[in-house]
Design a protein around this motif. Structure first.
Motif, PDB file in Angstrom:
ATOM      1  N   ALA A 233      -2.380  79.381  -0.243  1.00  8.06           N
ATOM      2  CA  ALA A 233      -2.206  77.954  -0.507  1.00  8.06           C
ATOM      3  C   ALA A 233      -0.716  77.666  -0.641  1.00  8.06           C
ATOM      4  CB  ALA A 233      -2.943  77.544  -1.777  1.00  8.06           C
ATOM      5  N   HIS A 234      -0.357  76.371  -0.577  1.00 10.06           N
ATOM      6  CA  HIS A 234       1.053  76.010  -0.735  1.00 10.06           C
ATOM      7  C   HIS A 234       1.188  74.552  -1.152  1.00 10.06           C
ATOM      8  CE1 HIS A 234       0.194  74.574   3.378  1.00 10.06           C
ATOM      9  NE2 HIS A 234       1.210  73.740   3.235  1.00 10.06           N
ATOM     10  N   TRP A 235       2.321  74.248  -1.760  1.00 12.58           N
ATOM     11  CA  TRP A 235       2.677  72.871  -2.097  1.00 12.58           C
ATOM     12  C   TRP A 235       3.558  72.329  -0.985  1.00 12.58           C
ATOM     13  CZ3 TRP A 235       0.931  70.310  -6.486  1.00 12.58           C
ATOM     14  CH2 TRP A 235       0.261  71.109  -7.428  1.00 12.58           C
ATOM     15  N   LEU A 241      -0.814  69.935  -3.336  1.00 12.97           N
ATOM     16  CA  LEU A 241      -1.337  71.279  -3.132  1.00 12.97           C
ATOM     17  C   LEU A 241      -2.243  71.306  -1.905  1.00 12.97           C
ATOM     18  CD1 LEU A 241      -1.637  74.213  -4.122  1.00 12.97           C
ATOM     19  CD2 LEU A 241      -3.585  73.448  -5.502  1.00 12.97           C
ATOM     20  N   ASN A 243      -4.662  73.729   0.153  1.00 17.95           N
ATOM     21  CA  ASN A 243      -5.393  74.991  -0.006  1.00 17.95           C
ATOM     22  C   ASN A 243      -5.551  75.728   1.323  1.00 17.95           C
ATOM     23  OD1 ASN A 243      -6.042  75.131  -2.892  1.00 17.95           O
ATOM     24  ND2 ASN A 243      -7.163  73.220  -2.502  1.00 17.95           N
ATOM     25  N   VAL A 371       0.247  81.577  -3.862  1.00 23.01           N
ATOM     26  CA  VAL A 371       0.578  80.165  -3.667  1.00 23.01           C
ATOM     27  C   VAL A 371       2.083  80.037  -3.430  1.00 23.01           C
ATOM     28  CG1 VAL A 371       0.512  77.844  -4.646  1.00 23.01           C
ATOM     29  CG2 VAL A 371      -1.339  79.463  -5.155  1.00 23.01           C
ATOM     30  N   ASP A 374       5.254  77.045  -5.440  1.00 25.34           N
ATOM     31  CA  ASP A 374       4.889  76.686  -6.814  1.00 25.34           C
ATOM     32  C   ASP A 374       5.920  77.173  -7.826  1.00 25.34           C
ATOM     33  OD1 ASP A 374       4.443  79.404  -6.757  1.00 25.34           O
ATOM     34  OD2 ASP A 374       2.408  79.324  -7.573  1.00 25.34           O
TER      35      ASP A 374
END
Length: 417
Positions: A233-235, A241, A243, A371, A374
């Motif tokens: 996942a990443h911002w 966010l 997923n 992630v 974050d």
């Protein structure tokens, strides 16, 4: 717009040899050296190559009776096709390409110290008409390069990228044999198309215009056929966010062994084929040898808060983990990078007191939650200690390694440049 014929030819040549460069490089000797002295933390990392995605290159250097260096490279878990985000390490070739371009423009009367004013002509571009951190209050290629090595300044890199231009930057590296290197973007939020556009730039001296570079658009052809995704996942740029893994397909790429060789070509240009050398003058080399190992406290312009920018801020091997002082007799010529959980450094380390020299290059991925963006990476807990311990182990080995001829390192001694 139709791609340039030069870009296409270089791309096809690169594709033709890609199979030859795909193999993984390993040295049982280097693994044995590290494991014999590794702490539990380092042992845990070495036992999990898939988790930490580390790559390590150690280069021993032996001098002959004429002080000419001879190199032997040891590889551990190195694979040029295993992607890692190179982050700020791309600032090294960008700086070299900027000096190289200046040398092609000598007839205009400009050099690395000439004031460089950046204008804007496309979306997301910004201007730079002054620099309060420089001695004369104006920006220049020399000042940007200085900031790149002192604290890995992002804006300084962006301005070098804009001066060289995306197409020339990449094609010049491909022509030197670095077929898999890809530098496609600045370090500021921009689209792929925006990164192809670079700003108009003016070089001025005493208020007189010496050279004007118009806005440019890159027609460089990049191979984006291999999908590259990292994490779970990443911002995104909007702090949302997502997923899904983060897509690095069009991001910068700089294989570790290429980074190591670019560094070697600068410090020891005579050790690589002429085709792989950058077109630099003796003054350029002296400038680089002065500024690459320079520590933040040694800088008057810019002046840095040394509680934030401590000695080892950009020196990962041997010193970063403890934020400790770097002894005056240790000279570290390197370019590190850190982003998205990836830590990378390529360094030439010279101990002027004990007459010891070697090169180390490594990368590690420390992102246990999977992630990206974050801000939660194990840099302090695992990443920096990994680099420090590898550096300590190799340095200890080098101190005890017998050499037929002691190296003359006077060229790297401050004041002798």
């Amino acid at each position: 717009m139709k791609p340039s014929s030069l870009s296409l030819i270089i791309f096809l040549l690169g594709a033709a040899i890609s199979a030859a460069s795909a193999q993984q490089k390993d040295s049982a000797w280097l693994e044995k050296l590290l494991r014999a002295q590794a702490s539990p933390l380092l042992q845990n990392v070495l036992n999990k190559p898939d988790t930490f995605q580390y790559q390590i290159i150690y280069t021993s250097i032996d001098r002959d009776k004429h002080n000419r260096p001879h190199f032997k490279h040891y590889y551990y878990n190195v694979d040029r096709n295993r992607y890692f985000n190179p982050a700020s390490t791309v600032k090294l070739p960008a700086a070299l390409a900027a000096l190289e371009k200046l040398n092609s423009l000598k007839a205009t009367g400009i050099d690395k110290y000439t004031s460089m004013l950046t204008d804007s002509a496309y979306s997301s571009q910004t201007t730079v008409l002054a620099d309060s951190t420089s001695e004369n209050g104006l920006p220049s290629v020399a000042h940007y390069i200085n900031k790149v090595f002192l604290v890995s300044d992002n804006d300084a890199y962006n301005r070098l990228y804009e001066f060289v231009g995306q197409q020339q930057l990449n094609e010049s590296l491909w022509q030197k044999g670095y077929k898999q290197v890809r530098i496609t973007r600045r370090f500021t939020p921009m689209t792929e198309e925006e990164n192809r556009h670079t700003n108009p730039i003016r070089f001025v001296q005493d208020g007189k215009l010496l050279y004007a570079q118009p806005a440019a658009h890159s027609n460089a052809v990049f191979d984006f056929s291999k999908k590259v995704q990292v994490g779970k996942a990443h911002w995104d740029w909007d702090d949302k966010l997502i997923n899904e893994p983060m897509d690095f397909t069009t991001h910068n790429n700089l294989p570790l062994d290429d980074l190591r060789q670019i560094l070697q070509s600068v410090l020891f240009p005579e050790s690589v084929p002429a085709q792989q050398r950058f077109n630099l003058t003796p003054q350029d080399y002296a400038f680089l040898y002065e500024h690459m190992p320079k520590l933040p406290f040694e800088s008057a312009y810019p002046r840095y808060d040394t509680t934030e920018f401590f000695d080892s801020y950009t020196k990962f091997f041997m010193y970063k983990a403890g934020k400790s002082k770097v002894p005056e007799y240790m000279r570290i010529y390197n370019k590190p990078g850190w982003s998205y959980g990836f830590l990378t450094d390529a360094a030439y380390i010279a101990d002027l007191k004990n007459k010891v020299e070697f090169m180390l290059s490594a990368v590690i991925y420390v992102n246990s939650d999977g992630v990206l963006n974050d801000g939660k990476y194990e840099y302090e807990e695992i990443g920096y200690p990994f680099f420090k311990e590898i550096g300590d182990i190799v340095y200890k080995y080098e101190l005890g390694r017998k050499r037929k001829y002691k190296p003359d390192l006077s060229r790297f001694k401050p004041g002798n440049l």
